[in-house]
Write an enzyme that holds these catalytic residues in place. Structure first.
Site, PDB file in Angstrom:
ATOM      1  N   TYR A  23       0.821  -1.211   0.000  1.00  0.00           N
ATOM      2  CA  TYR A  23       0.000   0.000   0.000  1.00  0.00           C
ATOM      3  C   TYR A  23       0.857   1.264   0.000  1.00  0.00           C
ATOM      4  O   TYR A  23       0.358   2.354   0.239  1.00  0.00           O
ATOM      5  CB  TYR A  23      -0.902   0.015   1.239  1.00  0.00           C
ATOM      6  CG  TYR A  23      -1.839  -1.166   1.318  1.00  0.00           C
ATOM      7  CD1 TYR A  23      -3.105  -1.121   0.739  1.00  0.00           C
ATOM      8  CD2 TYR A  23      -1.471  -2.329   1.974  1.00  0.00           C
ATOM      9  CE1 TYR A  23      -3.970  -2.198   0.812  1.00  0.00           C
ATOM     10  CE2 TYR A  23      -2.325  -3.418   2.048  1.00  0.00           C
ATOM     11  CZ  TYR A  23      -3.578  -3.341   1.470  1.00  0.00           C
ATOM     12  OH  TYR A  23      -4.420  -4.419   1.546  1.00  0.00           O
ATOM     13  N   GLY A 142      -9.462 -10.055   7.979  1.00  0.00           N
ATOM     14  CA  GLY A 142      -9.600  -9.479   6.652  1.00  0.00           C
ATOM     15  C   GLY A 142      -8.582 -10.002   5.655  1.00  0.00           C
ATOM     16  O   GLY A 142      -8.205  -9.304   4.717  1.00  0.00           O
ATOM     17  N   HIS A 147      -0.826 -11.429   3.339  1.00  0.00           N
ATOM     18  CA  HIS A 147       0.080 -10.468   2.709  1.00  0.00           C
ATOM     19  C   HIS A 147       1.539 -10.855   2.938  1.00  0.00           C
ATOM     20  O   HIS A 147       2.415 -10.471   2.156  1.00  0.00           O
ATOM     21  CB  HIS A 147      -0.134  -9.064   3.292  1.00  0.00           C
ATOM     22  CG  HIS A 147      -1.272  -8.315   2.694  1.00  0.00           C
ATOM     23  ND1 HIS A 147      -2.551  -8.461   3.137  1.00  0.00           N
ATOM     24  CD2 HIS A 147      -1.321  -7.396   1.695  1.00  0.00           C
ATOM     25  CE1 HIS A 147      -3.351  -7.665   2.443  1.00  0.00           C
ATOM     26  NE2 HIS A 147      -2.621  -7.018   1.556  1.00  0.00           N
ATOM     27  N   ARG A 180      -8.541 -16.334   3.356  1.00  0.00           N
ATOM     28  CA  ARG A 180      -9.531 -16.729   2.351  1.00  0.00           C
ATOM     29  C   ARG A 180      -9.475 -18.242   2.146  1.00  0.00           C
ATOM     30  O   ARG A 180      -8.505 -18.903   2.519  1.00  0.00           O
ATOM     31  CB  ARG A 180      -9.262 -16.022   1.022  1.00  0.00           C
ATOM     32  CG  ARG A 180      -9.678 -14.551   0.996  1.00  0.00           C
ATOM     33  CD  ARG A 180      -9.528 -13.992  -0.404  1.00  0.00           C
ATOM     34  NE  ARG A 180      -9.928 -12.595  -0.506  1.00  0.00           N
ATOM     35  CZ  ARG A 180     -11.175 -12.178  -0.749  1.00  0.00           C
ATOM     36  NH1 ARG A 180     -12.144 -13.066  -0.917  1.00  0.00           N
ATOM     37  NH2 ARG A 180     -11.432 -10.899  -0.840  1.00  0.00           N
ATOM     38  N   TYR A 198     -17.444  -6.763   4.836  1.00  0.00           N
ATOM     39  CA  TYR A 198     -17.807  -5.407   4.478  1.00  0.00           C
ATOM     40  C   TYR A 198     -19.045  -5.381   3.603  1.00  0.00           C
ATOM     41  O   TYR A 198     -19.313  -6.293   2.841  1.00  0.00           O
ATOM     42  CB  TYR A 198     -16.650  -4.727   3.729  1.00  0.00           C
ATOM     43  CG  TYR A 198     -15.313  -4.966   4.367  1.00  0.00           C
ATOM     44  CD1 TYR A 198     -15.074  -4.548   5.669  1.00  0.00           C
ATOM     45  CD2 TYR A 198     -14.294  -5.631   3.692  1.00  0.00           C
ATOM     46  CE1 TYR A 198     -13.852  -4.770   6.282  1.00  0.00           C
ATOM     47  CE2 TYR A 198     -13.068  -5.862   4.294  1.00  0.00           C
ATOM     48  CZ  TYR A 198     -12.856  -5.425   5.592  1.00  0.00           C
ATOM     49  OH  TYR A 198     -11.650  -5.654   6.186  1.00  0.00           O
TER      50      TYR A 198
END
Length: 293
Positions: A23, A142, A147, A180, A198
């Site tokens: 990011y 989340g 990552h 996931r 979300y």
């Protein structure tokens, strides 16, 4: 295998003690904030699941180990928890710090701690600004943990991070961590567009790519396309790419059990329901309780 050897994220990022900040250019952080919405847009079953278990176990001080823009942290602060929020991305933390400033007149936010920290040095980082503090709970939700890629090829970085989560917890403390359903993604080559976390108000398209090396899935890339053109600060369809390590349920369960020890209690949920209730869950959520002695 490093993601950079095959795929390049649109947010190139910068290394932070070996962890790439996907990011770092600020664009993905800004668009990601649009994707996740605000704390008022949390799906109710997620909110009830998390806060219910925290209260059931008497948790008060919670570490949000992947706070990002601060959405989950704010939800917990609003619910009366004392929250410590960390992230390796300073661009994401900028949004969290801004959110805290905007809430400065709310006394609940006076004790909200926001700091930069890295999972591979997490326990040491936490001790540097909160010495001798052990936490009641750690959340890493989340799909954040994915990552962290395996640059070494043996998942040693990920094992170190999980051990650090355990070290930060007091005896009997809880870890909430998810990923996931990469088993299904590898088999089908597709990612569910709707998130159980979300209620995004914008159309979202996610293109999925799976990198297989010597017959083993090594990397999953998700290309997000979010159409938020109705907002004045975004004048076109916004796209960015994030790279993830494809944690398979069986192997990830083994790593968690190794990090927390054989006496730890470990429960697994599929989309916040007991495992088996959802045929093909989008997310697996692991809840571990550190042994009390």
């Amino acid at each position: 295998m490093s993601a950079d050897k095959v795929f390049h994220s649109r947010s190139e990022g910068i290394p932070s003690e070996g962890v790439r900040d996907q990011y770092a250019d600020g664009k993905a952080a800004r668009i990601w904030k649009k994707f996740i919405g605000d704390s008022n847009q949390r799906t109710q079953n997620y909110k009830d699941f998390l806060t219910g278990l925290l209260r059931q176990h008497g948790c008060e001080r919670v570490l949000d180990a992947a706070c990002g823009t601060g959405i989950d942290s704010m939800m917990l602060v609003d619910e009366g928890f004392k929250v410590v929020s960390v992230d390796a991305s300073d661009k994401m933390l900028k949004h969290a710090l801004k959110a805290r400033w905007e809430k400065r007149k709310n006394p609940k936010y006076d004790e909200w701690v926001i700091e930069e920290a890295n999972w591979e040095t997490l326990h040491r980082d936490i001790q540097s600004f909160l010495p001798n503090v052990q936490l009641d709970a750690v959340i890493c939700l989340g799909n954040s943990f994915a990552h962290l890629l395996s640059e070494s090829g043996d998942q040693s970085e990920q094992k170190t991070a999980l051990s650090n989560f355990a070290k930060c917890l007091k005896p009997g403390g809880l870890l909430f961590i998810d990923h996931r359903n990469y088993d299904a993604m590898i088999d089908s080559g597709a990612t569910p567009g709707n998130s159980i976390y979300y209620n995004c108000k914008y159309p979202v398209d996610i293109k999925t790519s799976v990198l297989v090396v010597r017959g083993k899935p090594e990397l999953v890339t998700l290309d997000y396309c979010i159409d938020a053109t109705e907002d004045g600060d975004i004048n076109d369809r916004s796209e960015f790419r994030l790279c993830y390590y494809p944690h398979k349920l069986g192997k990830f369960t083994e790593m968690l059990d190794e990090a927390f020890g054989k006496n730890a209690k470990h429960e697994i949920y599929g989309d916040f329901l007991p495992l088996g209730k959802v045929k093909t869950p989008a997310f697996y959520i692991h809840v571990l309780q550190k042994p009390k002695n």
